[in-house]
Design a protein around this motif. Structure first.
Motif, short mmCIF file in Angstrom:
data_model
loop_
_atom_site.label_atom_id
_atom_site.label_comp_id
_atom_site.label_asym_id
_atom_site.label_seq_id
_atom_site.Cartn_x
_atom_site.Cartn_y
_atom_site.Cartn_z
N LEU A 98 0.98 -2.06 -0.47
CA LEU A 98 2.10 -2.74 -1.13
C LEU A 98 3.40 -2.50 -0.39
CD1 LEU A 98 1.28 -1.91 -4.88
CD2 LEU A 98 0.88 -4.07 -3.67
N GLN A 99 3.62 -1.27 0.06
CA GLN A 99 4.85 -0.97 0.79
C GLN A 99 4.88 -1.71 2.13
OE1 GLN A 99 7.53 1.05 -0.43
NE2 GLN A 99 8.43 -0.19 1.21
N THR A 100 3.74 -1.80 2.79
CA THR A 100 3.65 -2.53 4.06
C THR A 100 4.01 -4.00 3.85
OG1 THR A 100 1.96 -1.04 4.93
CG2 THR A 100 2.12 -3.23 5.93
N LEU A 101 3.51 -4.58 2.76
CA LEU A 101 3.81 -5.98 2.46
C LEU A 101 5.29 -6.17 2.17
CD1 LEU A 101 2.83 -8.87 1.93
CD2 LEU A 101 2.35 -8.18 -0.44
N ALA A 102 5.89 -5.26 1.42
CA ALA A 102 7.32 -5.35 1.12
C ALA A 102 8.15 -5.28 2.40
CB ALA A 102 7.73 -4.24 0.16
N ASP A 103 7.78 -4.38 3.30
CA ASP A 103 8.52 -4.25 4.57
C ASP A 103 8.30 -5.45 5.48
OD1 ASP A 103 9.50 -1.81 3.74
OD2 ASP A 103 7.96 -0.64 4.76
N GLU A 104 7.09 -5.99 5.48
CA GLU A 104 6.77 -7.13 6.33
C GLU A 104 7.52 -8.39 5.89
OE1 GLU A 104 2.91 -9.98 7.44
OE2 GLU A 104 2.62 -8.07 6.39
N THR A 105 7.62 -8.62 4.58
CA THR A 105 8.23 -9.84 4.06
C THR A 105 9.70 -9.67 3.70
OG1 THR A 105 7.58 -9.30 1.78
CG2 THR A 105 6.02 -10.59 3.11
N ASN A 106 10.15 -8.41 3.58
CA ASN A 106 11.51 -8.08 3.14
C ASN A 106 11.80 -8.60 1.74
OD1 ASN A 106 13.89 -6.65 3.72
ND2 ASN A 106 14.99 -8.54 4.16
N HIS A 107 10.77 -8.59 0.90
CA HIS A 107 10.91 -8.96 -0.51
C HIS A 107 10.23 -7.90 -1.37
CE1 HIS A 107 12.65 -12.90 0.24
NE2 HIS A 107 11.67 -13.15 1.11
N THR A 108 10.66 -7.80 -2.63
CA THR A 108 10.07 -6.84 -3.55
C THR A 108 8.64 -7.23 -3.91
OG1 THR A 108 12.24 -6.32 -4.49
CG2 THR A 108 10.31 -5.74 -5.81
N VAL A 109 7.76 -6.25 -3.89
CA VAL A 109 6.33 -6.47 -4.17
C VAL A 109 5.95 -5.64 -5.40
CG1 VAL A 109 3.99 -6.14 -3.30
CG2 VAL A 109 5.80 -6.93 -1.76
N SER A 110 5.16 -6.22 -6.29
CA SER A 110 4.75 -5.54 -7.50
C SER A 110 3.25 -5.68 -7.73
CB SER A 110 5.49 -6.10 -8.72
OG SER A 110 6.88 -6.00 -8.57
N MET A 111 2.71 -4.79 -8.54
CA MET A 111 1.33 -4.89 -8.99
C MET A 111 1.31 -4.66 -10.50
SD MET A 111 -2.15 -3.08 -7.55
CE MET A 111 -1.63 -1.41 -7.95
N ALA A 112 0.53 -5.47 -11.21
CA ALA A 112 0.49 -5.39 -12.66
C ALA A 112 -0.93 -5.55 -13.17
CB ALA A 112 1.39 -6.45 -13.29
N ILE A 113 -1.16 -5.06 -14.39
CA ILE A 113 -2.43 -5.26 -15.08
C ILE A 113 -2.15 -6.04 -16.36
CG2 ILE A 113 -3.49 -3.18 -14.13
CD1 ILE A 113 -2.91 -1.78 -16.80
#
Length: 267
Positions: A98-113
């Protein structure tokens, strides 16, 4: 109708503490217990213990064997435990991706259930790189309606179709943003499209100026157990929805696939 008098905050906290002590006693002993044993373990009087045990039985957190009259943890308590373990496992294996994706896209990334008709955030990562970002004030543990969030739609879409229809019928489709879907037929069709494409899109349905994309995460058996989403605000990137999808869906899908594989999914 008899009006209920609200309990003082201290009384409510004490009641919660006693109820939890009953559940903890049963969890620690790992076997059914009689009322006297529970009272002894929790240091409650027998009458007080009986009152809390009866409430927990009514709520499904305890079950009583009709023959032995002993109590054990019920489906509600076990469900909480399974959900907690699953969430911990998810966050443990997903954090780095998730952190890698946030850094790659420069947007906030979340995970939810999914929890009933709501989503619950179990992880949220912001880009390491500083930048101008406007976003919702949400954090781990925040609940939001599933019907007007991309992660919620990604989770609802993969439930049994009959269960989806039943869930949609129970949801109050209140308008939250300028483009919130408030027609049940439209939401049902949207969920069917999400199931077909594997991608959920939210275009200002939750809040003005906020867009997001989400895809499902599967466990070792192929069951959708979570969703990963990327949030984008129009003030930071005033692009068309199509442009946002074109740029972000590939890294988003790759991340969800990586997390699913770490959860044991081989499909």
């Amino acid at each position: 109708m008899v009006a209920r008098v609200a309990e003082p905050a201290g009384a409510s906290a004490a009641g919660l503490e006693r109820g939890l002590s009953v559940l903890t006693a049963l969890a620690e002993h790992r076997r059914p217990l009689g009322l006297v044993e529970i009272a002894r373990a929790t240091e409650l009087s027998k009458s007080t213990c009986h009152r809390y045990v009866a409430s927990l039985v009514a709520l499904g957190y305890l079950e009583q064997d009709p023959e032995t009259r002993k109590y054990e943890l019920g489906p509600a308590a076990i469900g909480l435990g399974v959900a907690a373990v699953s969430s911990l496992e998810l966050t443990k294996v997903a954090g780095r991706a998730l952190q890698t994706l946030a850094d790659e896209t420069n947007h906030t990334v979340s995970m939810a259930i999914l929890d009933g008709a709501d989503i619950v955030y179990v992880d949220r990562r912001r880009p390491t790189r500083a930048g101008f970002r406007i976003e919702l004030n949400v954090q781990v543990g925040t609940r939001l309606p599933a019907y007007c969030t991309s992660m919620g739609k990604a989770l609802l879409a993969y439930r049994d179709p009959a269960a989806v229809r039943a869930a949609v019928d129970r949801i109050d489709l209140a308008r939250r943003g300028p483009k919130t879907i408030t027609a049940r037929e439209q939401l049902t069709a949207e969920l069917a499209e999400v199931r077909r494409t594997g991608l959920a899109v939210n275009d200002e349905e939750l809040a003005s100026g906020l867009r997001s994309l989400a895809v499902p995460v599967r466990d070792h058996g192929g069951t959708v157990v979570a969703a990963v989403g990327i949030a984008v605000h129009l003030s930071a990137w005033n692009a068309t929805v199509e442009a946002v999808v074109a740029r972000l869906q590939t890294p988003l899908r790759r991340t969800a696939q990586e997390i699913s594989q770490r959860m044991g999914y081989l499909g």
